[in-house]
Scaffold this motif. Sequence first.
Motif, PDB file in Angstrom:
ATOM      1  N   UNK A   1       0.803  -1.213   0.000  1.00 18.38           N
ATOM      2  CA  UNK A   1       0.000   0.000   0.000  1.00 18.38           C
ATOM      3  C   UNK A   1       0.836   1.262   0.000  1.00 18.38           C
ATOM      4  N   UNK A   2       2.165   1.145  -0.197  1.00 20.59           N
ATOM      5  CA  UNK A   2       3.015   2.336  -0.311  1.00 20.59           C
ATOM      6  C   UNK A   2       2.684   3.060  -1.614  1.00 20.59           C
ATOM      7  N   UNK A   3       2.572   4.378  -1.554  1.00 19.71           N
ATOM      8  CA  UNK A   3       2.448   5.166  -2.769  1.00 19.71           C
ATOM      9  C   UNK A   3       3.123   6.514  -2.570  1.00 19.71           C
ATOM     10  N   UNK A   4       3.648   7.063  -3.644  1.00 17.26           N
ATOM     11  CA  UNK A   4       4.259   8.388  -3.569  1.00 17.26           C
ATOM     12  C   UNK A   4       4.287   9.014  -4.947  1.00 17.26           C
TER      13      UNK A   4
ATOM     14  N   UNK B   1       7.457  15.617  -2.297  1.00 19.28           N
ATOM     15  CA  UNK B   1       7.096  14.212  -2.374  1.00 19.28           C
ATOM     16  C   UNK B   1       5.910  14.027  -1.427  1.00 19.28           C
ATOM     17  N   UNK B   2       4.803  13.564  -1.963  1.00 22.78           N
ATOM     18  CA  UNK B   2       3.581  13.343  -1.181  1.00 22.78           C
ATOM     19  C   UNK B   2       3.272  11.857  -1.227  1.00 22.78           C
ATOM     20  N   UNK B   3       3.087  11.241  -0.070  1.00 21.73           N
ATOM     21  CA  UNK B   3       2.825   9.805  -0.104  1.00 21.73           C
ATOM     22  C   UNK B   3       2.241   9.270   1.183  1.00 21.73           C
ATOM     23  N   UNK B   4       1.738   8.055   1.102  1.00 22.67           N
ATOM     24  CA  UNK B   4       1.155   7.379   2.254  1.00 22.67           C
ATOM     25  C   UNK B   4       1.420   5.890   2.166  1.00 22.67           C
TER      26      UNK B   4
ATOM     27  N   UNK C   1       8.967   6.030   5.688  1.00 20.50           N
ATOM     28  CA  UNK C   1      10.317   6.449   5.318  1.00 20.50           C
ATOM     29  C   UNK C   1      11.170   5.242   4.938  1.00 20.50           C
ATOM     30  N   UNK C   2      10.995   4.156   5.668  1.00 21.00           N
ATOM     31  CA  UNK C   2      11.771   2.934   5.379  1.00 21.00           C
ATOM     32  C   UNK C   2      11.374   2.364   4.014  1.00 21.00           C
ATOM     33  N   UNK C   3      10.078   2.296   3.766  1.00 23.43           N
ATOM     34  CA  UNK C   3       9.606   1.720   2.500  1.00 23.43           C
ATOM     35  C   UNK C   3       9.971   2.612   1.315  1.00 23.43           C
ATOM     36  N   UNK C   4       9.886   3.938   1.496  1.00 28.28           N
ATOM     37  CA  UNK C   4      10.206   4.859   0.398  1.00 28.28           C
ATOM     38  C   UNK C   4      11.697   4.825   0.065  1.00 28.28           C
ATOM     39  N   UNK C   5      12.548   4.901   1.084  1.00 25.61           N
ATOM     40  CA  UNK C   5      13.994   4.924   0.813  1.00 25.61           C
ATOM     41  C   UNK C   5      14.507   3.559   0.362  1.00 25.61           C
ATOM     42  N   UNK C   6      13.739   2.512   0.611  1.00 25.48           N
ATOM     43  CA  UNK C   6      14.097   1.202   0.043  1.00 25.48           C
ATOM     44  C   UNK C   6      13.975   1.263  -1.477  1.00 25.48           C
TER      45      UNK C   6
ATOM     46  N   UNK D   1      13.717   4.371  -3.288  1.00 26.26           N
ATOM     47  CA  UNK D   1      14.461   5.545  -3.794  1.00 26.26           C
ATOM     48  C   UNK D   1      15.474   5.973  -2.719  1.00 26.26           C
ATOM     49  N   UNK D   2      16.611   5.283  -2.617  1.00 27.97           N
ATOM     50  CA  UNK D   2      17.583   5.585  -1.544  1.00 27.97           C
ATOM     51  C   UNK D   2      18.093   7.016  -1.582  1.00 27.97           C
ATOM     52  N   UNK D   3      18.095   7.639  -2.758  1.00 34.71           N
ATOM     53  CA  UNK D   3      18.614   9.007  -2.857  1.00 34.71           C
ATOM     54  C   UNK D   3      17.764  10.025  -2.102  1.00 34.71           C
ATOM     55  N   UNK D   4      16.577   9.627  -1.673  1.00 31.80           N
ATOM     56  CA  UNK D   4      15.708  10.564  -0.949  1.00 31.80           C
ATOM     57  C   UNK D   4      15.978  10.579   0.562  1.00 31.80           C
ATOM     58  N   UNK D   5      16.959   9.801   1.014  1.00 33.86           N
ATOM     59  CA  UNK D   5      17.219   9.718   2.455  1.00 33.86           C
ATOM     60  C   UNK D   5      17.489  11.062   3.109  1.00 33.86           C
ATOM     61  N   UNK D   6      18.102  11.983   2.373  1.00 27.87           N
ATOM     62  CA  UNK D   6      18.458  13.287   2.948  1.00 27.87           C
ATOM     63  C   UNK D   6      17.295  14.274   2.915  1.00 27.87           C
ATOM     64  N   UNK D   7      16.203  13.909   2.241  1.00 28.62           N
ATOM     65  CA  UNK D   7      15.066  14.832   2.084  1.00 28.62           C
ATOM     66  C   UNK D   7      14.290  14.916   3.403  1.00 28.62           C
ATOM     67  N   UNK D   8      13.854  16.126   3.726  1.00 30.79           N
ATOM     68  CA  UNK D   8      13.194  16.330   5.023  1.00 30.79           C
ATOM     69  C   UNK D   8      11.677  16.305   4.915  1.00 30.79           C
TER      70      UNK D   8
END
Length: 495
Positions: free
Chosen positions: A361-364, A372-375, A398-403, A405-412
Amino acid sequence: MSKQMVCSCEDVTVEDIRHAVAKGFRDVESVKRFTGFGTGVCQGKSCLSAVAALLAREKAQKPEGLLPFTPRPPLYPTELSVLASLPVDESQPPVGGMFEETGVFPPVLRPEAPVPKKAKVVIIGGGILGLALAYNLSLRGEKDVVVLERGYLCAGASGRNGGGVRMQWGTSANIELAKRSIELMGRFARDMGINVWLRQGGYLFMAKTKAVAQRLERNAALHNKHGVPTRMLTVDEARDIVPGLTLKDAQAASFNPEDGVIFPWPFLWGYANACRKAGIAVETFTTVTGFEQSEGLVRKVKTDRGDIACDTVVVACGAWSPEVARLAGVQLPNEPHRHEILSTEPLKPFLGPLVSVLDSGLYFSQSMRGEIVGGMGDALEPAGLNMGSTLRFVSRFARALTEQLPNLGHVKVLRQWAGCYDVTPDNSPVLGRTPGLENMLQLSGFVGHGFMMAPAVSERMAEWMTSGTSDELFTRFNLRRFQEGKLEREDMIIG
């Protein structure tokens, strides 16, 4: 020309606030949504009091009605990598949440004037479904309509969703409704004079298990039968569409380039403005307290601003529909379920489609402002009207998204919020007449997807109501199907 700035994060000026007031947005929550103040990096810490003072000077609201908007976690912008590192007990259900909104609004915001004493049609629920139905009734000559909303416009799920619109569904009925809705959204700006920022970058669905991959493949074939150009992709083909996407554990993907996203708030305002121009009363901060009934019909809708005699009443309250229907002694099978969502700081455009991992059910997606908008769904979320925000959600998301797209780890992350899905036993809506109460019509149960179905389903419902012609949509999805065991199961639900 100089500008008097109120919100430097979002470039909102004194004149912008005055313009909002002139448009009828007079409480702080509504002004926030209309102007965007308080949605930037500081989340209102530097501008909220200035806006409240300005609203007081403009006499937009009584002093006791100048209430702050609901604060959104996190307290400070926080990197996704930090949130992803927090422990989560996946064996326990989520509980509580910060700023546990329940949809109760202060009486001070209630208009002092009484509601109209009678109307041919009363629509309960000023979300996208209720307003779109009222608008479509007006197009067919029926303007003796009152829309009742217990809060401000955009207070419910219509103002809290991610704005995704897609034709990729698992039933013919939903595919056809979504096709028509997106067609209507494409001309919304021309018809309504308001930009909803429709961007058709597609939906990319991923499957991590064989069973979900087979579901994608089966549904893609169904889409093609309905003229929707969904195609199955290999992992490498999916990566070509979103460079940088790891597609970790993905077995298959499907993609329809005609799906997209829109900005929810102006979509709702567009319908509301059109209703008011047509002479339809849209009554905000007005709560339904009961019904007067006799001989199997609703005679009056009772509110905290007076009673309204009516010929027809429509229940279009999303997750609050069961609560309202119970006031008339009607039991709906719908259950409210919290669904959380977040938004990050804005980035340069890089993400074309809305991406979803159907298994979790991850979406972004990336908004037109660059956020980046997601749930993400949570299988352990208990039923209930809860709109609080949890640390558990941001950590899991955050864990599912960065899995992926790892480059988004620094995004706040700047803010998180929640709305309620309106869940039915077969994930399909409840439409049409109420058995035993024939002039009470149901328009709910879209399981978090009513926003994207509203243009099409309201168009058909208005035609059905005014023409008297039969439409199988309103018998097939009637309440009776639950008693008769004729369920219409939908399996392309996100979350």
